[in-house]
Design a protein around this motif. Sequence first.
Motif, PDB file in Angstrom:
ATOM      1  N   GLY A 173      11.075   4.738 -16.790  1.00 14.34           N
ATOM      2  CA  GLY A 173      10.676   6.339 -16.382  1.00 14.34           C
ATOM      3  C   GLY A 173       8.646   6.150 -15.715  1.00 14.34           C
ATOM      4  N   ALA A 174       8.924   5.172 -14.916  1.00 15.69           N
ATOM      5  CA  ALA A 174       7.599   4.533 -14.612  1.00 15.69           C
ATOM      6  C   ALA A 174       7.124   4.951 -13.093  1.00 15.69           C
ATOM      7  N   SER A 175       6.463   5.883 -12.660  1.00 15.77           N
ATOM      8  CA  SER A 175       5.482   6.601 -11.803  1.00 15.77           C
ATOM      9  C   SER A 175       5.312   5.778 -10.475  1.00 15.77           C
ATOM     10  N   PRO A 176       5.301   5.905  -9.486  1.00 16.68           N
ATOM     11  CA  PRO A 176       5.476   5.415  -8.593  1.00 16.68           C
ATOM     12  C   PRO A 176       4.052   4.549  -8.501  1.00 16.68           C
ATOM     13  N   LEU A 177       2.625   4.840  -8.974  1.00 13.80           N
ATOM     14  CA  LEU A 177       1.536   4.555  -8.910  1.00 13.80           C
ATOM     15  C   LEU A 177       1.958   3.697 -10.160  1.00 13.80           C
ATOM     16  N   GLN A 178       2.446   3.411 -11.328  1.00 12.11           N
ATOM     17  CA  GLN A 178       2.074   2.919 -11.994  1.00 12.11           C
ATOM     18  C   GLN A 178       3.069   1.521 -11.907  1.00 12.11           C
ATOM     19  N   ILE A 179       4.742   1.871 -11.260  1.00 15.73           N
ATOM     20  CA  ILE A 179       5.000   0.880 -10.317  1.00 15.73           C
ATOM     21  C   ILE A 179       4.456   0.124  -9.364  1.00 15.73           C
ATOM     22  N   LEU A 180       2.987   0.396  -8.776  1.00 11.28           N
ATOM     23  CA  LEU A 180       2.733  -0.440  -7.637  1.00 11.28           C
ATOM     24  C   LEU A 180       1.253  -1.165  -8.651  1.00 11.28           C
ATOM     25  N   ARG A 181       1.288  -0.261  -9.258  1.00 12.72           N
ATOM     26  CA  ARG A 181      -0.224  -1.485 -10.204  1.00 12.72           C
ATOM     27  C   ARG A 181      -0.264  -2.496 -11.320  1.00 12.72           C
ATOM     28  N   HIS A 182       1.434  -2.042 -11.908  1.00 13.11           N
ATOM     29  CA  HIS A 182       1.970  -3.328 -12.981  1.00 13.11           C
ATOM     30  C   HIS A 182       3.181  -3.630 -12.418  1.00 13.11           C
ATOM     31  N   VAL A 183       3.897  -3.462 -11.160  1.00 15.13           N
ATOM     32  CA  VAL A 183       5.108  -4.497 -10.670  1.00 15.13           C
ATOM     33  C   VAL A 183       4.972  -4.812  -9.923  1.00 15.13           C
ATOM     34  N   VAL A 184       4.345  -4.486  -8.802  1.00 16.92           N
ATOM     35  CA  VAL A 184       4.130  -4.774  -6.794  1.00 16.92           C
ATOM     36  C   VAL A 184       2.845  -5.211  -7.278  1.00 16.92           C
ATOM     37  N   VAL A 185       1.409  -4.986  -7.875  1.00 19.26           N
ATOM     38  CA  VAL A 185       0.290  -5.911  -7.538  1.00 19.26           C
ATOM     39  C   VAL A 185       0.210  -7.066  -7.753  1.00 19.26           C
ATOM     40  N   PRO A 186       0.743  -7.264  -9.417  1.00 20.68           N
ATOM     41  CA  PRO A 186       0.568  -8.843  -9.763  1.00 20.68           C
ATOM     42  C   PRO A 186       1.592  -9.448  -8.497  1.00 20.68           C
ATOM     43  N   LEU A 187       2.488  -9.120  -7.895  1.00 20.30           N
ATOM     44  CA  LEU A 187       2.840 -10.007  -7.205  1.00 20.30           C
ATOM     45  C   LEU A 187       2.875 -10.643  -5.624  1.00 20.30           C
ATOM     46  N   ILE A 188       1.912  -9.141  -5.591  1.00 21.55           N
ATOM     47  CA  ILE A 188       1.265  -9.373  -3.946  1.00 21.55           C
ATOM     48  C   ILE A 188       0.189 -10.293  -4.542  1.00 21.55           C
ATOM     49  N   ARG A 189      -0.528 -10.329  -5.480  1.00 21.44           N
ATOM     50  CA  ARG A 189      -2.140 -10.877  -5.856  1.00 21.44           C
ATOM     51  C   ARG A 189      -2.692 -11.662  -4.588  1.00 21.44           C
ATOM     52  N   PRO A 190      -1.827 -13.077  -4.515  1.00 23.53           N
ATOM     53  CA  PRO A 190      -2.211 -14.153  -3.181  1.00 23.53           C
ATOM     54  C   PRO A 190      -2.688 -13.290  -1.674  1.00 23.53           C
ATOM     55  N   GLY A 191      -1.679 -12.082  -1.446  1.00 25.18           N
ATOM     56  CA  GLY A 191      -2.013 -11.524  -0.508  1.00 25.18           C
ATOM     57  C   GLY A 191      -3.574 -10.964  -0.701  1.00 25.18           C
ATOM     58  N   LEU A 192      -3.665  -9.996  -1.555  1.00 23.10           N
ATOM     59  CA  LEU A 192      -4.782  -8.726  -2.632  1.00 23.10           C
ATOM     60  C   LEU A 192      -6.271  -9.888  -1.754  1.00 23.10           C
ATOM     61  N   ALA A 193      -5.438 -10.723  -2.402  1.00 25.41           N
ATOM     62  CA  ALA A 193      -7.229 -11.812  -2.388  1.00 25.41           C
ATOM     63  C   ALA A 193      -7.379 -13.081  -1.016  1.00 25.41           C
ATOM     64  N   THR A 194      -6.153 -12.810   0.263  1.00 30.82           N
ATOM     65  CA  THR A 194      -6.625 -13.185   1.288  1.00 30.82           C
ATOM     66  C   THR A 194      -7.606 -12.276   1.810  1.00 30.82           C
ATOM     67  N   ILE A 195      -6.697 -10.956   2.042  1.00 31.38           N
ATOM     68  CA  ILE A 195      -7.469  -9.162   2.334  1.00 31.38           C
ATOM     69  C   ILE A 195      -8.910  -9.456   1.713  1.00 31.38           C
ATOM     70  N   ALA A 196      -9.072 -10.269   0.385  1.00 32.06           N
ATOM     71  CA  ALA A 196     -10.199  -9.579   0.072  1.00 32.06           C
ATOM     72  C   ALA A 196     -11.179 -10.941   0.213  1.00 32.06           C
ATOM     73  N   VAL A 197     -10.853 -11.904   0.315  1.00 32.78           N
ATOM     74  CA  VAL A 197     -11.298 -12.994   1.252  1.00 32.78           C
ATOM     75  C   VAL A 197     -12.026 -12.984   2.682  1.00 32.78           C
ATOM     76  N   TRP A 198     -11.133 -12.479   3.647  1.00 35.10           N
ATOM     77  CA  TRP A 198     -10.911 -12.189   5.070  1.00 35.10           C
ATOM     78  C   TRP A 198     -11.971 -10.606   5.342  1.00 35.10           C
ATOM     79  N   THR A 199     -12.187 -10.144   4.837  1.00 32.94           N
ATOM     80  CA  THR A 199     -13.170  -8.832   4.640  1.00 32.94           C
ATOM     81  C   THR A 199     -14.415  -9.118   4.275  1.00 32.94           C
ATOM     82  N   VAL A 200     -14.764  -9.571   3.265  1.00 30.72           N
ATOM     83  CA  VAL A 200     -15.891  -9.824   2.610  1.00 30.72           C
ATOM     84  C   VAL A 200     -16.450 -11.150   3.805  1.00 30.72           C
ATOM     85  N   ALA A 201     -16.228 -11.581   4.491  1.00 29.02           N
ATOM     86  CA  ALA A 201     -15.972 -13.124   5.063  1.00 29.02           C
ATOM     87  C   ALA A 201     -16.577 -12.175   6.720  1.00 29.02           C
TER      88      ALA A 201
END
Length: 289
Positions: A189-217
């Motif tokens: 019964g998870a909603s799409p946003l819940q799936i993104l937050r609790h399932v997808v985001v933990p799996l793509i954290r290296p990508g999120l970190a890469t984007i964050a560092v790239w943006t800050v730089a």
Amino acid sequence: MNAAGHDVAESRDRARHVVGHVLGRLGVAAFVAVLLGFFALPMLWLATAPFDAGASIRVSVPEFTLANFRALLDNPFAVGSLVNSAVQAGGAAALVVTLAALAAYALSRVQVPGRDLLLYLLLLMSSIVTGTAAMVPIFELATRLNLIDTHLGVILVVSGGLLPAAIFILKDFTDATPASYEESARVFGASPLQILRHVVVPLIRPGLATIAVWTVANVWGGFLLQFILIRDPGLAPGSVILYTLYTEGGQPDLPLVSAFSLVYSLPVVLMYVFVSGRYGFRFHGGIKR
């Protein structure tokens, strides 16, 4: 005699080969040494000039002093500009990471007609129509929306320019996540946003970190957009304030420039080391292989 002559000729060829090999290795070593020196000298200057009482454009043994940093603290805008840079870079990173994650997840999971073509067109247009080429309409739009001399204006403009590439990069990370994880969460019964937050985001954290560092730089080292959109020195980031560190004669104040350059570069270097040590910038998606 023929056998002896053949052995002598063979020995000479072998000697020539060895000499040629040694000379080749020495040439490569000399080239690498010159190349390393070319890149190392500016870094050596950056490490020594801030502590040199007689800082100049030459690299030399410094006459140790902290007066350059005391003079930097006396500058009315230097310390505040670092805070402004942190606000603009942090705000842009948060916005780009959030919007790129939502867009990348949608493009990865929803079968939209022409999805790949759209993504490549966005990336292509963002590369062709750069901030310099679009400066006049950007300035006009920011003026009409009362975004001149605001951190929000800088954040929105730089984020718009970085988003297409961020979505393109992050989509590869999202494509590598198994859809079965999301299907299991959807069964419960998870909603799409819940799936993104609790399932997808933990799996793509290296990508999120890469984007964050790239943006800050990109935002931290950006100059032109910030120079155009910010006129109040109290709101200017460090990249713009660095441009103002000149003497009355119009020459760069090398003691101040060197000290400010060192202080200004440290946050990004430390952030890169921290994120690289934790995630390693693995560009193969969020799942370990």
